[in-house]
Design an enzyme around this catalytic site. Structure first.
Site, short mmCIF file in Angstrom:
data_model
loop_
_atom_site.label_atom_id
_atom_site.label_comp_id
_atom_site.label_asym_id
_atom_site.label_seq_id
_atom_site.Cartn_x
_atom_site.Cartn_y
_atom_site.Cartn_z
N HIS A 1 28.12 45.62 45.67
CA HIS A 1 28.98 44.56 44.92
C HIS A 1 30.18 45.60 44.50
O HIS A 1 30.22 46.74 44.38
CB HIS A 1 28.47 44.37 43.48
N GLU B 1 32.33 38.20 48.50
CA GLU B 1 32.94 38.09 47.30
C GLU B 1 34.45 38.86 47.04
O GLU B 1 34.70 39.84 46.90
CB GLU B 1 32.22 38.70 46.11
P1 PGA Z 1 31.78 35.70 38.53
O1 PGA Z 1 31.23 37.02 39.17
O2 PGA Z 1 31.30 34.52 38.90
O3 PGA Z 1 31.76 35.94 36.99
O4 PGA Z 1 33.29 35.58 39.00
C1 PGA Z 1 30.86 36.86 40.41
C2 PGA Z 1 30.35 38.34 40.95
O5 PGA Z 1 30.70 39.29 40.73
O6 PGA Z 1 29.25 38.17 41.70
#
Ligand code: PGA
Length: 256
Positions: free
Chosen positions: A99, A171
């Site tokens: 992540h 992401e």
């Molecule tokens: P968020 O987080 O939906 O709060 O933007 C997404 C993530 O970090 O997976």
């Protein structure tokens, strides 16, 4: 055959045992043993809640359980770390890897993501590999190249069978969290086309994550090659998560 849309949440560093327990109990009771048609739900709590969530979900739950990180070694002198066998022992089926918050704050690199993906696969867990570019990379026009490099680096050397057990979540960093802004569909078409060209049909899922909400979820699922959503804030509230599952179910039905 179309495979299930993966729709899940990482709680990041939120929720006490009581809060997480209430969320999980509510989810279990509302699903009543069955996932929405065409949807694979998953939840990734903090380590402290893993066994509690596993216990509440129970065996044969339609909801998969994950951890937010795990070490690449099976055991040893790695103070503060949790291994994949330990995560599995606690009930995890998924290991989230790479992540952007871990890359930014905890020194996660392409090399460590590669090691962790291999270890998760070796123990039969699903690696959920997160990739994503910064605003600077995006503004310079380098999004697709950057995320393909991250994915290739982490998945290098895997057999077809191993690759088929991987889930990728794209992401973009600029779209994540309180400081992020929701991506538009137009901004995501090209990165998903690039990912889809290499990985579509070869991995378990190609998910989108970053400011997913109840207003944009349906259109995000409509982007070519997107096969699921990885969600933070919107899903931390159980009603929000249940609504996302309903949106995904409707999308899966319409796509049949
Ligand atoms: P968020 O987080 O939906 O709060 O933007 C997404 C993530 O970090 O997976």
């Amino acid at each position: 055959m179309t495979s299930a849309l993966w729709v899940g949440t990482s709680w990041k560093m939120t929720k006490t045992l009581a809060e997480g327990g209430a969320w999980t109990t509510g989810l279990r009771d509302r699903l009543d043993g069955t996932a929405p048609a065409g949807v694979q739900p998953f939840v990734i709590p903090s380590f402290t809640a893993t066994t509690a969530v596993a216990g509440i979900l129970g065996e044969d739950s339609p909801v998969l359980l994950g951890v937010q990180n795990a070490h690449w070694e099976d055991e040893g002198a790695w103070t503060g770390e949790v291994s994949v066998p330990q995560a599995k022992d606690a009930g995890a089926q998924i290991v989230e890897i790479g992540h952007s918050e871990r890359r930014e704050h905890f020194g996660e690199t392409v090399e460590t993501t590669r090691l962790k993906v291999a270890t998760a696969l070796r123990h039969g867990l699903t690696p959920l590999l997160c990739i994503g570019e910064s605003a600077e990379v995006k503004d310079a026009g380098g999004s697709s190249e950057f995320i393909l490099d991250q994915a290739r680096g982490a998945l290098e050397g895997l057999s077809e069978e191993e690759l088929s057990r991987v889930v990728i979540a794209y992401e973009p960093i600029w779209a994540i969290g309180e400081k992020g802004r929701p991506a538009t569909v137009e901004e995501l078409v090209a990165p998903f086309a690039a990912l889809g060209e290499v990985y579509s049909g070869k991995v378990t899922g190609l998910l989108y994550g970053g400011s997913v909400n109840l207003d944009n979820a349906a259109s995000l699922l409509g982007i070519e090659h997107v096969t699921g959503l990885f969600v933070g804030r919107t899903a931390w509230n159980l009603e929000g998560y249940l609504e996302l599952l309903r949106i995904a179910e409707a999308h899966a039905r319409a796509a049949q």
